[in-house]
Design an enzyme around this catalytic site. Structure first.
Site, PDB file in Angstrom:
ATOM      1  CE  LYS A  66      -4.084  -1.984   2.196  1.00 52.13           C
ATOM      2  NZ  LYS A  66      -5.088  -1.848   3.272  1.00 52.13           N
ATOM      3  CG  ASP A 102      -8.293   0.255   3.698  1.00 51.88           C
ATOM      4  OD1 ASP A 102      -8.982  -0.597   3.096  1.00 51.88           O
ATOM      5  OD2 ASP A 102      -7.050   0.241   3.707  1.00 51.88           O
TER       6      ASP A 102
END
Ligand code: ATR
Length: 268
Positions: A66, A102
């Protein structure tokens, strides 16, 4: 022509993202393919280049890439910037758009699926690593009063300081939580991976509190502790589905109905 997407990680074989996105595609009538691709640990940029050259439209990015995805993006959303990490890439000509869904996924799961409004709620966010950075801005924007607690208290204070201008966020160690109560407690630590308990005071849960563990697929010591103390307990499966729906919306411009997908995963 079928538009191609993928999730990139290492390891990746256990990812639930392919079935989730295929269910979204079927439900919304979108002609897409979505597969799981394991990238070599030292070959993330090359993997992305290969996908772009092959005409892929975008991808999701998971552990441990990420941060590299964040570096690779040529344009970042505000929430990706605040997370300092990217879980969704969209390829647009020469540009690579980086976003992070997220936190939006966590907020959607808590508010829509679990029915708990975050506005003016006392929220304890446990952890000050990548997972906590990934979700804090949407929690702030949802109007929660946030305390960040971390084993290394200074990291919690640092995280809080970085977001203090955006809303009410304070940072502390677990030993500073005595006498405090919270309506929602979110576990964004990796303590559950090693079955470690987090040292919370017995009185930490307000009446009707929600204990949310961002992990799924296992009962963590935090979840067991919360159950023993009468809190409502949720794992991170709903967040997984909601962050996927947000990515699907970024790519396709349509928002899938997450409820039947979550029900199907829960019953599997
Ligand atoms: P992630 O990307 O999953 O957030 P990370 O950036 O390594 O991974 O952060 C892990 C987080 O879990 C940290 O907040 C860590 O606390 P420290 O900053 O003090 O290391 C927390 N953590 C890991 N194991 C823990 C444990 N046994 N008890 C409490 N916190 C723990």
């Amino acid at each position: 022509m079928t538009d191609q997407y993928a999730v990139i990680g290492n390891p990746i074989s256990h990812s639930k993202s392919p079935p989730i996105h295929r269910m979204f595609a079927e439900q919304t009538g979108q002609d897409i393919s979505y597969e799981a691709i394991e990238s070599p640990l030292d070959g993330f940029a090359a993997t992305i280049e290969r996908l772009r050259a092959a005409g892929y439209e975008g991808c999701n990015v998971t552990v441990p890439f990420k941060f590299e995805a964040f570096e690779l993006a040529t344009r970042l959303s505000e929430r990706a910037q605040s997370a300092q990490a990217v879980n969704t890439l969209k390829f647009e000509g020469g540009a690579i758009l980086g976003d992070n869904t997220d936190g939006a996924g966590l907020v959607a799961d808590i508010e829509h699926n679990l029915g708990v409004s975050l506005r003016d709620k006392r929220v304890l966010l446990m952890g000050a690593g990548g997972a906590a950075y990934g979700v804090i801005l949407p929690l702030v924007h949802a109007g929660a009063h946030i305390a960040v607690a971390n084993r290394t208290a200074d990291k919690a204070r640092q995280l809080a300081a970085a977001f203090a201008a955006s809303g009410e966020v304070t940072g502390c160690g677990y030993d500073e939580l005595d006498e405090l109560q919270f309506d929602v407690i979110v576990n964004a630590t990796s303590a559950g991976l090693s079955d470690s308990a987090i040292p919370l005071p017995d009185s930490i849960f307000a009446p009707n509190a929600l204990a949310y563990d961002m992990m799924y697929g296992r009962e963590t010591p935090f979840m067991a502790f919360a159950r023993e103390h009468g809190a409502h307990v949720a794992d991170g499966l709903g967040m997984l589905v909601e962050q996927a729906a947000e990515a699907f919306h970024i790519w396709r411009g349509v928002r899938p109905d997450t409820r039947p997908v979550l029900e199907k995963l829960r019953s599997a």
